[in-house]
Design an enzyme around this catalytic site. Structure first.
Site, PDB file in Angstrom:
ATOM      1  N   SER A 229       0.832  -1.195   0.000  1.00 28.60           N
ATOM      2  CA  SER A 229       0.000   0.000   0.000  1.00 28.60           C
ATOM      3  C   SER A 229       0.873   1.255   0.000  1.00 28.60           C
ATOM      4  O   SER A 229       1.739   1.377  -0.872  1.00 28.60           O
ATOM      5  CB  SER A 229      -0.942  -0.043   1.195  1.00 28.60           C
ATOM      6  OG  SER A 229      -2.056   0.752   0.947  1.00 28.60           O
ATOM      7  N   LYS A 233       4.154   1.952  -2.444  1.00 30.16           N
ATOM      8  CA  LYS A 233       4.621   3.129  -3.183  1.00 30.16           C
ATOM      9  C   LYS A 233       6.078   3.372  -2.813  1.00 30.16           C
ATOM     10  O   LYS A 233       6.941   3.646  -3.656  1.00 30.16           O
ATOM     11  CB  LYS A 233       3.797   4.379  -2.818  1.00 30.16           C
ATOM     12  CG  LYS A 233       2.266   4.244  -2.855  1.00 30.16           C
ATOM     13  CD  LYS A 233       1.591   5.594  -2.502  1.00 30.16           C
ATOM     14  CE  LYS A 233       0.176   5.489  -1.906  1.00 30.16           C
ATOM     15  NZ  LYS A 233      -0.846   4.869  -2.678  1.00 30.16           N
ATOM     16  N   GLN A 270      -7.764   5.859  -6.966  1.00 31.96           N
ATOM     17  CA  GLN A 270      -7.631   7.064  -6.146  1.00 31.96           C
ATOM     18  C   GLN A 270      -7.089   8.173  -7.042  1.00 31.96           C
ATOM     19  O   GLN A 270      -6.076   7.985  -7.732  1.00 31.96           O
ATOM     20  CB  GLN A 270      -6.661   6.823  -4.986  1.00 31.96           C
ATOM     21  CG  GLN A 270      -6.468   8.080  -4.131  1.00 31.96           C
ATOM     22  CD  GLN A 270      -5.501   7.895  -2.961  1.00 31.96           C
ATOM     23  OE1 GLN A 270      -4.648   7.000  -2.959  1.00 31.96           O
ATOM     24  NE2 GLN A 270      -5.640   8.749  -1.963  1.00 31.96           N
ATOM     25  N   GLU A 278      -3.522  13.695   0.171  1.00 37.79           N
ATOM     26  CA  GLU A 278      -3.710  12.892   1.390  1.00 37.79           C
ATOM     27  C   GLU A 278      -2.495  12.964   2.314  1.00 37.79           C
ATOM     28  O   GLU A 278      -2.626  13.133   3.525  1.00 37.79           O
ATOM     29  CB  GLU A 278      -4.001  11.433   1.020  1.00 37.79           C
ATOM     30  CG  GLU A 278      -4.250  10.562   2.250  1.00 37.79           C
ATOM     31  CD  GLU A 278      -4.676   9.142   1.914  1.00 37.79           C
ATOM     32  OE1 GLU A 278      -5.159   8.895   0.784  1.00 37.79           O
ATOM     33  OE2 GLU A 278      -4.520   8.267   2.791  1.00 37.79           O
ATOM     34  N   HIS A 359      -7.295  -5.893   0.985  1.00 39.50           N
ATOM     35  CA  HIS A 359      -6.082  -5.099   0.753  1.00 39.50           C
ATOM     36  C   HIS A 359      -4.962  -5.559   1.691  1.00 39.50           C
ATOM     37  O   HIS A 359      -5.162  -5.655   2.901  1.00 39.50           O
ATOM     38  CB  HIS A 359      -6.431  -3.630   0.998  1.00 39.50           C
ATOM     39  CG  HIS A 359      -5.341  -2.659   0.679  1.00 39.50           C
ATOM     40  ND1 HIS A 359      -4.505  -2.795  -0.410  1.00 39.50           N
ATOM     41  CD2 HIS A 359      -4.961  -1.509   1.300  1.00 39.50           C
ATOM     42  CE1 HIS A 359      -3.664  -1.766  -0.431  1.00 39.50           C
ATOM     43  NE2 HIS A 359      -3.921  -0.990   0.596  1.00 39.50           N
TER      44      HIS A 359
HETATM   45  C1  MCU Z   1      -2.985   2.215  -1.478  1.00 39.20           C
HETATM   46  O1  MCU Z   1      -2.287   2.996  -0.527  1.00 39.20           O
HETATM   47  C2  MCU Z   1      -2.952   3.894   0.335  1.00 39.20           C
HETATM   48  C3  MCU Z   1      -3.929   4.771  -0.394  1.00 39.20           C
HETATM   49  O2  MCU Z   1      -3.262   5.517  -1.398  1.00 39.20           O
HETATM   50  C4  MCU Z   1      -4.578   5.730   0.595  1.00 39.20           C
HETATM   51  O3  MCU Z   1      -5.581   6.505  -0.022  1.00 39.20           O
HETATM   52  C5  MCU Z   1      -5.176   5.004   1.759  1.00 39.20           C
HETATM   53  O4  MCU Z   1      -5.583   5.948   2.747  1.00 39.20           O
HETATM   54  O5  MCU Z   1      -4.212   4.188   2.342  1.00 39.20           O
HETATM   55  C6  MCU Z   1      -3.664   3.196   1.501  1.00 39.20           C
HETATM   56  C7  MCU Z   1      -2.775   2.443   2.431  1.00 39.20           C
HETATM   57  O6  MCU Z   1      -1.632   2.802   2.638  1.00 39.20           O
HETATM   58  O7  MCU Z   1      -3.386   1.478   3.136  1.00 39.20           O
HETATM   59  C8  MCU Z   1      -2.685   0.822   4.150  1.00 39.20           C
END
Ligand code: MCU
Length: 434
Positions: A229, A233, A270, A278, A359
């Site tokens: 997630s 990145k 997103q 964010e 996720h």
């Molecule tokens: C997918 O990664 C992120 C996402 O970009 C955000 O919008 C969300 O709040 O959090 C995701 C994440 O890191 O989940 C653990």
């Protein structure tokens, strides 16, 4: 060393993994570098200003230099890659400063400590180490954040886990004007570099410390990185911007990760403005592109390409449109064209063919390929070829996004189109006489 190999093989067999023959293992070469940026000496022309960028709905041609010519030799990629790196720093992530003046620290069987000083400013951070069974020195996988990566499978394959807290180096929840964490203690709270690049800088400093150690516990020449997630990145940026990373494994990274910026707006991923707003993940300069990614002179297929020819295992989740899995598959396919042109087409894997829609779930489908990647790129005992396992639920089409063909690159020395160094002095004055 033989005992270590035998142990690794025994552990892998116990884990149900196919072992390559000794012959095949000999042919596996180490693609990782001993330096963070091999092209640091490359001449890169002045980059365009953000306001002067043309609109291009297609993915930029990764083989086309800033001067408009295309590379023709595999060895040309070294300096073309440096152009991509500079473009990505200027317009997407923010600058990654070169190694600070002083980097010191320690490596033990339980942790790595890092102390940096640059221009009189200092910062420190540390990371926990867990060793696998057997006798070291061990390869290691830096795991960003505490979830989503199968650390048990990593250790069972014979690699150490370095648990890295990215927030120690770049905090979330701060405004762009007051960024915090070890990176910003050194480079300033107003630095325009985003968190992902700050996190990447932190991993590079961990590698510096491992490389300076006596090498009895961890091997600096066998480092991987992963995370899920937002930390997927991060893992992606870590691997793209440090050529000492031998294996890059981003998981379900979503917008600001692997997915092409150009594709995100149409997919239900997103949005770029949401990801940009964010958290200060991306660099401040990305702010002008959130509404028009077609003006970006780089896209993420070129970050994929920056990892080439090193090991890359992109894991994705086709069940969540918010993650942009179609756009991620296009980035992987586009970057794979550079892998192919370099003769390393089998060093990249993209895998979104998974059942569980949760996720960052722990996924049985990825356990074997994860261990095979560790065996091939870190332990160098395996030779499993990379593969594209794109879920039909979220398959992007590269041809929708390209107006360029992949060249056949020659072997041999760089084919620079610019004049020889002596001639260039007289033909490229940077200041014109007034
Ligand atoms: C997918 O990664 C992120 C996402 O970009 C955000 O919008 C969300 O709040 O959090 C995701 C994440 O890191 O989940 C653990």
């Amino acid at each position: 060393r033989l005992i270590a190999v035998a142990l690794a093989v025994a552990m892998a067999v116990a884990a149900g993994v196919t072992i390559a023959s000794a012959d095949a293992a000999v042919t596996v070469s180490a693609a990782a570098s001993t330096v963070e940026d091999e092209g640091a000496d490359c001449p890169v022309p002045a980059l365009p200003d953000a306001g002067a960028l043309p609109t291009n709905a297609k993915l930029p041609d990764p083989f086309k230099r800033l001067d408009g010519t295309r590379i023709t030799a595999k060895s040309d990629w070294r300096c073309r890659r440096e152009e991509v790196k500079k473009l990505a720093e200027k317009f997407v992530y923010g600058e990654k400063p070169a190694r600070p003046q002083s980097v010191t620290g320690t490596v033990s069987s339980t942790g790595v400590t890092v102390n940096v000083t640059h221009n009189g400013r200092s910062a420190s951070f540390s990371a926990r180490v867990e060793l696998p069974g057997g006798t070291g020195p061990f390869p290691a996988v830096v795991v960003l954040g505490g979830f989503g990566a199968d650390t048990a499978a990593i250790k069972a394959a014979g690699a150490a886990v370095i648990s890295y807290d990215p927030y120690a180096v770049g905090k979330e929840g701060t405004p762009r004007t007051n960024k915090q964490g070890a990176f910003y203690s050194v480079y300033g709270a107003q630095s325009s570099t985003g968190l992902l690049m700050a996190w990447a800088w932190g991993v590079s400093r961990i590698i510096d410390v491992v490389a300076q150690s006596d090498g009895r516990i961890l091997r600096a020449d066998a480092m991987g990185v992963t995370g899920c997630s937002r930390f997927g990145k991060g893992a992606f940026v870590v691997g793209a911007f440090d050529q000492r990373i031998a294996l890059t494994m981003p998981i379900e990274s979503g917008s600001a990760g692997v997915p092409i910026f150009r594709g995100i707006p149409g997919e239900g991923a997103q949005s770029l403005s949401s990801a940009y707003g964010e958290q200060p993940w991306l660099g401040d300069a990305f702010g002008t592109f959130t509404g028009n990614p077609a003006r970006l002179p780089v896209d993420t297929h070129e970050m994929v390409a920056m990892v080439a020819p090193r090991g890359l295992f992109i894991m994705d989740n086709p069940h969540i449109a918010n993650l942009g899995p179609r756009s991620a598959s296009v980035a992987a396919l586009g970057g794979a064209e550079v892998y192919k042109a370099l003769g390393a087409g089998d060093a990249i894997t993209y895998w979104s063919d998974v059942q569980d829609g949760t996720h960052c779930a722990n996924r049985p489908e990825w356990r074997t390929p994860l261990q095979q990647h560790i065996q091939r790129f870190l332990l160098r005992t395996g030779s499993s070829a990379g593969t594209f396992r794109i879920s039909s639920r979220a398959a992007g089409r590269l041809s929708d996004w390209t107006d360029w063909q992949t060249p056949v690159l020659s072997d041999g020395p760089p084919q620079s189109p610019s004049p020889s160094p002596s001639a260039s002095v007289s033909v490229s004055p940077s200041v014109s006489p007034s």
